[in-house]
Motif scaffolding. Structure first.
Motif, PDB file in Angstrom:
ATOM      1  N   GLY A 314       0.893  -1.158  -0.047  1.00  0.00           N
ATOM      2  CA  GLY A 314      -0.199   0.110  -0.135  1.00  0.00           C
ATOM      3  C   GLY A 314       0.951   1.175  -0.027  1.00  0.00           C
ATOM      4  O   GLY A 314       2.175   1.008   0.078  1.00  0.00           O
ATOM      5  N   VAL A 315       0.044   2.275  -0.119  1.00  0.00           N
ATOM      6  CA  VAL A 315       0.653   3.648  -0.265  1.00  0.00           C
ATOM      7  C   VAL A 315      -0.081   4.663   0.723  1.00  0.00           C
ATOM      8  O   VAL A 315      -1.111   4.755   0.921  1.00  0.00           O
ATOM      9  CB  VAL A 315       0.543   4.319  -1.581  1.00  0.00           C
ATOM     10  N   HIS A 316       0.740   5.288   1.749  1.00  0.00           N
ATOM     11  CA  HIS A 316       0.154   6.112   2.484  1.00  0.00           C
ATOM     12  C   HIS A 316      -0.616   7.284   1.854  1.00  0.00           C
ATOM     13  O   HIS A 316       0.039   7.807   1.044  1.00  0.00           O
ATOM     14  CB  HIS A 316       1.249   6.738   3.422  1.00  0.00           C
ATOM     15  N   TRP A 346      -2.985  -3.284   2.603  1.00  0.00           N
ATOM     16  CA  TRP A 346      -3.237  -2.713   4.009  1.00  0.00           C
ATOM     17  C   TRP A 346      -3.474  -1.200   3.540  1.00  0.00           C
ATOM     18  O   TRP A 346      -2.520  -0.457   2.893  1.00  0.00           O
ATOM     19  CB  TRP A 346      -1.432  -2.495   4.547  1.00  0.00           C
ATOM     20  N   ASP A 347      -4.626  -0.944   3.616  1.00  0.00           N
ATOM     21  CA  ASP A 347      -5.559  -1.193   4.837  1.00  0.00           C
ATOM     22  C   ASP A 347      -6.884  -1.086   4.491  1.00  0.00           C
ATOM     23  O   ASP A 347      -7.103  -0.899   2.933  1.00  0.00           O
ATOM     24  CB  ASP A 347      -5.235  -0.423   5.946  1.00  0.00           C
ATOM     25  N   TYR A 348      -7.964  -1.500   5.198  1.00  0.00           N
ATOM     26  CA  TYR A 348      -9.165  -1.173   4.597  1.00  0.00           C
ATOM     27  C   TYR A 348      -9.601   0.249   5.285  1.00  0.00           C
ATOM     28  O   TYR A 348     -10.019   1.266   4.261  1.00  0.00           O
ATOM     29  CB  TYR A 348     -10.342  -2.047   5.179  1.00  0.00           C
ATOM     30  N   PHE A 352      -3.855   4.011   5.004  1.00  0.00           N
ATOM     31  CA  PHE A 352      -3.540   3.262   3.673  1.00  0.00           C
ATOM     32  C   PHE A 352      -4.897   2.743   3.231  1.00  0.00           C
ATOM     33  O   PHE A 352      -4.595   1.844   2.417  1.00  0.00           O
ATOM     34  CB  PHE A 352      -2.507   2.286   4.241  1.00  0.00           C
ATOM     35  N   GLY A 353      -5.840   3.319   3.439  1.00  0.00           N
ATOM     36  CA  GLY A 353      -7.206   2.453   3.278  1.00  0.00           C
ATOM     37  C   GLY A 353      -7.749   2.786   1.870  1.00  0.00           C
ATOM     38  O   GLY A 353      -7.066   3.646   1.019  1.00  0.00           O
ATOM     39  N   LEU A 354      -8.985   2.340   1.734  1.00  0.00           N
ATOM     40  CA  LEU A 354      -9.584   2.510   0.471  1.00  0.00           C
ATOM     41  C   LEU A 354     -10.536   3.559   0.377  1.00  0.00           C
ATOM     42  O   LEU A 354     -11.198   3.825  -0.699  1.00  0.00           O
ATOM     43  CB  LEU A 354     -10.581   1.152   0.258  1.00  0.00           C
ATOM     44  N   TYR A 361     -14.449   8.017   6.422  1.00  0.00           N
ATOM     45  CA  TYR A 361     -14.568   6.456   6.288  1.00  0.00           C
ATOM     46  C   TYR A 361     -15.765   5.925   6.021  1.00  0.00           C
ATOM     47  O   TYR A 361     -16.029   4.819   6.649  1.00  0.00           O
ATOM     48  CB  TYR A 361     -13.518   5.782   7.304  1.00  0.00           C
ATOM     49  N   ARG A 362     -16.719   6.519   5.651  1.00  0.00           N
ATOM     50  CA  ARG A 362     -18.264   5.956   5.175  1.00  0.00           C
ATOM     51  C   ARG A 362     -18.448   5.351   4.134  1.00  0.00           C
ATOM     52  O   ARG A 362     -17.938   5.916   3.045  1.00  0.00           O
ATOM     53  CB  ARG A 362     -19.097   7.188   5.413  1.00  0.00           C
ATOM     54  N   PHE A 363     -18.634   3.971   3.945  1.00  0.00           N
ATOM     55  CA  PHE A 363     -18.916   3.195   2.853  1.00  0.00           C
ATOM     56  C   PHE A 363     -19.956   3.886   1.783  1.00  0.00           C
ATOM     57  O   PHE A 363     -19.654   3.688   0.939  1.00  0.00           O
ATOM     58  CB  PHE A 363     -19.312   1.895   3.116  1.00  0.00           C
TER      59      PHE A 363
END
Length: 562
Positions: A314-316, A346-348, A352-354, A361-363
């Motif tokens: 992953g990438v920060h 890494w990560d969700y 580092f997330g999606l 961080y709300r889907f």
């Protein structure tokens, strides 16, 4: 009993929103003098859930931080495996037994149940001893052995969706010299208890792909070999405050001399993890260098006829252009795809997330769509259609990113199974005071301005054993503002008082600002902001008639009015 393992061939990346299902293929060893071996890894794409069980105390593991809805959301992206980092060494008891409490296993069972219910593979990742906590040579192996034997005993009857990953990123001189043999002994210790579940093993030097070749040949054909990938480090970890690169940003990938920032003066002379990264970047910051590094894992897999898996990459997200971040992911994904390497990024959530930088961080609305495209993951339909998504507060469980902040005493059970309106659970509330409330607290705040503008409504089911007089209110939070409240008064004529369920739908534009309470009361000033919702409250204020009333609440959701 041992089983052969088969690699899944991922479908070639398609330049569209949907993600094709992977198909199986047999991989034949290129050495004609060897007997062909069929390798099988029954998963392909995944994420780490690092902010759940990665705790220094068992009490800090919030059991329902993730819910079945979260697992279903994750699976809807085309993800079929979750890696669950667990800091076992912090939550185990003392020598000589290093016991894991039943309360921990109750939490672990909840996570495993969610995985099995949704059909997602789940890797129990022993994420222990790193950074300022080096591996303790005096007792570390004994501790790991006893921990893994307890886990194996507890999980041995679980489905094949469960995997054991022995140790995350073994590092340091002791592990360099001892890890390979120690890992073999840990495998043997588990196999005395559990001969069925797949074990994930890896090399030293923080699971570097180049150290796989140094591992001994383990007498077990039910293993997957893991590596981690964060190269070039200067690009993937820029602006990370746990490295020397905290003040580094705008590093291009691939390397471009005209866009390359200067090495900060404070890094001059800092060596391998500082200025050396800048010196080496013209050669290491290339697509070819990325592929050459991954080739070390590919060569190991082919030479040993064993499956490999990238457990972290992953990438920060901070300090980097999102387009370049996504290009790096697409470069790595394409090469994994071409070489049949399954992965868990890494990560969700987290840096580092999606999800998009600066969001909540709300889907429902914060996913980083270009990143999903780069990884050939599915894009939720609402992102394509533009339809404003529903926002769930309670559906058998409190939704992810929310917690119970109820006040005022009485009896409150968010997992009451006696008579839910739908599903398996509802909220039971026996009112204990004339001043009390059921509270869903959201952190960070949630933006529902678009749902308000789209004319959506707050929907919930409620039942009560007495007459109802209750304030339903949203509370905002901003650093430079009072906690303004928008309120709707739920009255007796709206709710059956015979203990039966009533479905309520309140348009968001029916709420009115009712001031703020911040040690003192502030009169309404028309300052409420739907962008920064911190709480949803079902509040009783000064109503003695409702003391001892038994109230049920279920299916709390903001959605399009029906």
């Amino acid at each position: 009993m041992k089983k052969h393992i088969t690699l899944l061939l991922l479908i070639l990346l398609l330049p569209c929103f949907s993600c094709a299902e992977p198909s199986e293929t047999d991989i034949i060893d290129e050495d004609e003098n060897k007997t062909p071996v069929i390798l099988n890894v029954p998963f392909s794409k995944g994420v780490n859930l690092s902010n759940w069980f990665l705790a220094d105390r068992e009490d800090d593991i919030y059991k329902q931080k993730y819910t079945k809805k979260d697992f279903e959301d994750i699976k809807s992206l085309g993800i079929d495996v979750i890696r669950l980092p667990i800091r076992f060494y912090k939550i185990a008891g003392n020598a000589p037994d290093y016991l894991l409490n039943q309360s921990f296993f109750d939490k672990l069972d909840y996570a495993l149940d969610l995985a099995e219910q949704t059909g997602i593979n789940i890797i129990l990742d022993n994420h222990s001893y790193f950074g300022s906590n080096p591996f303790p040579a005096q007792y570390g192996e004994e501790q790991l052995t006893k921990i893994w034997q307890q886990v194996a005993l507890h999980c041995k009857e679980r489905s094949d969706l469960v995997y054991y990953e022995l140790y995350n990123e073994p590092d340091g001189n002791y592990m360099r010299n001892n890890w390979g043999e120690m890992q073999g002994r840990l495998i043997d210790a588990i196999r005395k208890i559990d001969t069925r579940h797949t074990i994930i093993v890896g090399g030293y030097d923080a699971n570097s792909p180049g150290t796989l070749k140094d591992l001994p040949v383990y007498d077990d054909d039910n293993l997957i070999y893991t590596f981690h990938f964060y190269e070039p480090f200067l690009f993937t970890h820029q602006a990370s405050d746990w490295t020397l690169l905290e003040n580094v940003s705008d590093i291009p990938f691939p390397y471009q001399s005209d866009k390359m920032p200067e090495c900060p003066p404070e890094l001059i002379g800092t060596g391998e993890w500082g200025d050396r990264l800048f010196i080496d970047y013209p050669t290491k910051g290339t697509v070819a260098a990325v592929k050459n590094s991954i080739d070390q894992a590919v060569s190991f897999s082919k030479s040993k006829n064993v499956p490999v898996f990238c457990g972290e990459f992953g990438v920060h997200m901070y300090g980097v252009d999102n387009d370049q971040r996504c290009f790096w992911y697409k470069t790595v994904y394409d090469y994994f795809e071409a070489n049949d390497i399954p992965w868990t990024m890494w990560d969700y959530h987290n840096s580092f997330g999606l999800f998009k930088e600066g969001g909540s961080y709300r889907f429902e609305y914060d996913l980083n769509v270009p990143l999903l495209e780069a990884l050939n993951l599915n894009i939720p339909q609402s992102y394509i259609s533009g339809e404003k998504p529903s926002i769930v507060f309670y559906d058998d469980n409190i939704a992810h990113g929310m917690k119970d902040a109820s006040w005022g005493g009485g009896e409150i059970n968010f997992e009451d199974t006696t008579s839910p309106s739908e599903g398996e659970k509802s909220i039971f509330w026996k009112v204990g005071s004339e001043w009390s409330a059921i509270v869903f607290e959201i952190w960070p705040t949630i933006n529902i301005e678009e749902q308000f503008t789209a004319g959506q409504a707050l929907n919930f089911d409620i039942k009560c054993s007495s007459q109802v007089n209750m304030q339903i209110r949203f509370v905002e939070y901003q650093d430079d503002s009072q906690p303004w409240r928008n309120t709707f008064l739920l009255t007796d004529d709206m709710v059956a008082n015979d203990g039966s369920w009533t479905s309520i739908s309140i348009p968001l534009d029916s709420f009115e600002e009712t001031g703020a309470w911040d040690d003192i009361y502030y009169e309404p000033q028309d300052l409420f902001n739907w962008k920064y919702i911190n709480k949803l409250e079902f509040a009783i204020e000064g109503n003695e008639d409702m003391i001892d009333a038994e109230i049920g609440i279920d299916n709390v959701t903001i959605k399009k009015s029906e």
